[in-house]
Design an enzyme around this catalytic site. Structure first.
Site, PDB file in Angstrom:
ATOM      1  N   SER A 598      54.467  47.623  20.905  1.00 41.70           N
ATOM      2  CA  SER A 598      54.729  46.463  20.060  1.00 41.70           C
ATOM      3  C   SER A 598      54.423  45.182  20.850  1.00 41.70           C
ATOM      4  CB  SER A 598      56.169  46.498  19.535  1.00 41.70           C
ATOM      5  OG  SER A 598      56.360  45.567  18.496  1.00 41.70           O
ATOM      6  N   ASP A 673      52.250  51.368   9.514  1.00 41.98           N
ATOM      7  CA  ASP A 673      53.136  50.438  10.214  1.00 41.98           C
ATOM      8  C   ASP A 673      53.313  49.190   9.341  1.00 41.98           C
ATOM      9  OD1 ASP A 673      54.391  48.651  11.962  1.00 41.98           O
ATOM     10  OD2 ASP A 673      53.319  49.404  13.712  1.00 41.98           O
ATOM     11  N   HIS A 705      55.982  52.024  12.495  1.00 44.65           N
ATOM     12  CA  HIS A 705      55.991  51.360  13.808  1.00 44.65           C
ATOM     13  C   HIS A 705      56.594  52.242  14.900  1.00 44.65           C
ATOM     14  CE1 HIS A 705      55.428  47.857  16.277  1.00 44.65           C
ATOM     15  NE2 HIS A 705      56.713  47.745  16.573  1.00 44.65           N
TER      16      HIS A 705
END
Length: 728
Positions: A598, A673, A705
């Site tokens: 991320s 995601d 995600h």
């Protein structure tokens, strides 16, 4: 009344281990196929008497669930409140919520996730006095919530709000304009849920005769769509998930605050005498006065926050507290109203996060905590003793301790004594707290403590069997230190191979996240990544994590230095830390890699590109490749808009530096995601291709995600491990 969760066992519990000390290596299969999984105690609720707590228990034999009540002092079971075995309509339930008087319980079943926090499910009301069971609605609904007098339940359905009268059984719809991807009443939109961290955007007042709610008009918010590919042999055509997602600089939902009067059966919009052109309402909360609602309003830049007190009966509103910051003002969840409607508030206004006491008009009574350290958790206020309980980093920014202090800011008492991470769960009347303690070498220990002194009443679980079992594995110590980079002493941990030889040279693999206010270097027990890092150390790698500028718990200035320049100072710190580490005689400076997920994937990508003379390889999982692709609330809090700050966006986005790629790059993303869209990776791939740069990449179909499900995590970490072995 407070609800809270805690785990009585750590994330990992080793089973059936070899008796040969320090010889066994951790395998990826053990990490991701459940060999280190633990039992856990779910959904603990402190009963209002302060002497008992309830727990959701699951019986694997009967496949039933029950809510059981335990005594704090003895930890022995007192009774079973309700079991699914006794309810024909519910084979099992997965969550529960008490009414304020604990006479009724909402039981959740058939719950399915929507996004990170939001769910849909069937919910029943169980009456503890007559054991009756009432289905709230035939449809799957959202956020059912008792009125304070326990006679009604409000809930969301199809973007509208409803109220079920538990006495008459009648259900009334109280909003009527809800429509998918247009209008939402009382439930947050995607960006509020993700970035402001809540789903239920409605609140009952103390007299159970009014409901305050936020209305979201998403009509002009741009839509984002994701292909869902489905299962082979079942789905011939892919489908699409379409939802409103405001990207940086784009239009947000238009929000408004409303009050519904249950007696008059009418709604009214709250009108303020301050003109807000583009704003958020991140929190609403009724005071102890049933007529007065508090609401936090913040501008789009989030550097101005107003606390309003709104009198629903008189139709008047006033700002009682206004905060401004050159960067941003954090939203507080710690607003607590005392009996006289004075209130507790937390703020970074003196440079560190501290606790303040204001009267009901917003006049400062006193600053309760002070010092060059941050309050990291606020547990609550005990009206009997006038004490406030909190957690802080007074004992070092990588540690956490629990404290008590008088509301006047005197008589501070440290309630925990072990150095590491301490976290408390208090009984409803603040008689006891259950302390969860761990550090890097001690698995979680759970103790029952007296709130007045911190004295241990009873040891619940020490997990020494876990520690003993781990002795069979060839594990390394996690060594904490600091490293001076760019004028700052940055927190760092290092894991060396267990057979480390100072006279040899080892490849270095760095891990980081680095997002604003985050922390990866903490003195706490192992996470899943820690076990993977131990696995890599067993393969001959030194693994290091450095928390650079912009991370948290070292004061506001350290955290907010990255304002308008996300990816500049944090990346410089990782590159320069790698250079310094590479000068150590036992590290091979030609073999340095970095990875992250991320925000960490954004960082590892930038580090490899901007530090192409330092890093040999990088892995980026679900990375942001341009902040232009990310949502308004998070991105603009730190960057303002792309229209205002184009250079801040573009100069620090990896997608604009692909021409600098020299090392080996592995790019990974889940195609579904909803948070960091796969668009980030797809456009990064196209940029790399057009720059004629070779790289590796992996897409996990229909994964979000978190990239998990079935063997997905095992496959992901196997791929990353193999890539490291081949390229570092």
């Amino acid at each position: 009344m407070r609800e809270f969760k805690y785990f009585l066992l750590s994330i990992f519990l080793v089973i059936a281990l070899s008796s040969t000390a320090q010889t066994k290596e951790i395998s990826l299969e053990e990490i991701w196929n459940g060999a280190f999984r633990t039992e856990r105690l779910d959904v603990l609720h402190s009963m209002k008497n302060g002497q008992e707590y309830s727990v959701l228990n699951f019986d694997r034999v009967s496949k039933s669930t029950s809510i059981d009540v335990y005594d704090y002092k003895t930890l022995s079971k007192v009774k079973t409140l309700v079991s699914s075995l006794d309810i024909d309509a519910i084979p099992y339930f997965t969550d529960y919520t008490f009414s304020s008087d604990e006479s009724k319980i909402i039981l959740a079943t058939n719950v399915e996730s929507i996004f990170r926090r939001s769910t849909l499910g069937h919910f029943f009301v169980y009456d503890t006095e007559d054991a009756s069971v009432t289905l709230i609605a035939e449809d799957r609904i959202q956020e059912p919530t008792f009125s304070p007098d326990a006679t009604k339940v409000a809930f969301g359905l199809n973007n509208n709000l409803y109220v079920k009268d538990l006495v008459s059984g009648e259900t009334k719809q109280i909003t009527f304009d809800g429509e998918k991807n247009k209008i939402i009443n009382g439930i947050t939109d995607w960006v509020y849920e993700e970035e402001f961290g809540f789903v239920r955007a409605f609140e009952w007042n103390a007299d159970s005769d009014r409901i305050a709610y936020i209305r979201f008009d998403e009509t002009e918010v741009p839509e984002f769509s994701m292909d869902v590919y489905g299962q082979y042999g079942k789905d011939l055509y892919q489908t699409q998930q379409v939802f409103k997602y405001p990207k940086a600089g784009e239009k947000n939902a238009v929000v408004s605050l409303h009050l519904y009067d249950l007696e008059k059966e009418e709604a009214s919009e709250v009108v303020l005498d301050k003109a807000y052109s583009d704003f958020y309402i991140p929190r609403i909360k009724w005071t102890n006065d049933a007529d007065v609602l508090s609401a936090q309003y913040t501008n789009r830049h989030q550097n101005e926050l107003d606390l309003w007190m709104i009198n629903a009966r008189k139709g008047k509103a006033e700002i009682v507290l206004a905060e401004k910051d050159a960067a941003y003002v954090d939203i507080t969840d710690n607003l607590t109203f005392l009996k006289d409607n004075s209130f507790i508030w937390t703020s970074e206004k003196d440079g560190f996060n501290h606790i303040y006491h204001y009267d009901k008009k917003g006049k400062l009574i006193n600053q309760i905590t002070k010092g060059n350290w941050d309050v990291t958790n606020y547990y609550g206020f005990d009206e009997k003793t006038n004490r406030i309980y909190y957690q802080s980093v007074e004992n070092g920014s990588i540690n956490r301790d629990v404290y008590a202090i008088d509301v006047k800011g005197v008589k501070k008492t440290r309630l925990t004594s072990s150095t590491g991470t301490n976290n408390a769960s208090f009984s409803a009347d603040f008689t006891y707290f259950i302390n969860t303690f761990s550090n890097a070498s001690t698995p979680p220990e759970y103790t029952l403590n007296e709130a007045v002194s911190g004295k241990i009443v009873k040891r619940i679980k020490d997990n020494q069997s876990l520690a003993k079992s781990l002795e069979a594995y060839k594990l390394s110590e996690k060594e904490f230190s600091t490293i001076q980079v760019n004028g700052n002493d940055l927190n760092m941990w290092m894991i060396k191979p267990a057979d480390f030889d100072y006279n040899k040279q080892y490849p270095l693999f760095m891990y980081q996240y680095s997002g604003p206010g985050s922390q990866q270097v903490s003195n706490s027990w192992n996470s899943a990544n820690d076990y993977w890092h131990q696995h890599l150390a067993q393969q001959g790698y030194i693994v290091v994590c450095v928390d650079g500028r912009g991370t948290g718990f070292k004061g506001a200035a350290f955290k907010k230095v990255t304002q308008k320049e996300l990816g500049k100072y944090e990346v410089e710190d990782q590159i320069d830390a790698a250079k310094l580490l590479g000068e150590r005689p036992y590290i091979d400076a030609s073999r340095i890699g970095i990875w992250g997920w991320s925000y960490g994937g954004f960082m590892s990508s930038n580090a490899l590109l901007k530090g192409n003379d330092v890093f040999k390889m990088a892995i980026a999982v679900a990375p942001v490749t341009s902040w232009r692709f990310y949502d308004t609330i998070y991105t603009e809090r730190y960057m303002t808009t792309p229209q205002e700050n184009p250079s801040g966006y573009d100069e620090n986005s990896p997608i604009n530096h692909v021409d600098k790629l020299k090392g080996n790059y592995l790019l990974i993303h889940g195609s579904s995601d909803d948070n960091v869209h796969v668009q980030n990776t797809m456009l990064m791939v196209e940029a790399l291709v057009q720059a004629n740069k070779q790289f590796e990449w992996m897409i996990y179909p229909d994964k979000n995600h978190g990239i998990y499900g079935g063997n997905t995590r095992l496959h992901l970490y196997t791929k990353m491990t193999n890539y490291i072995k081949e390229n570092l």
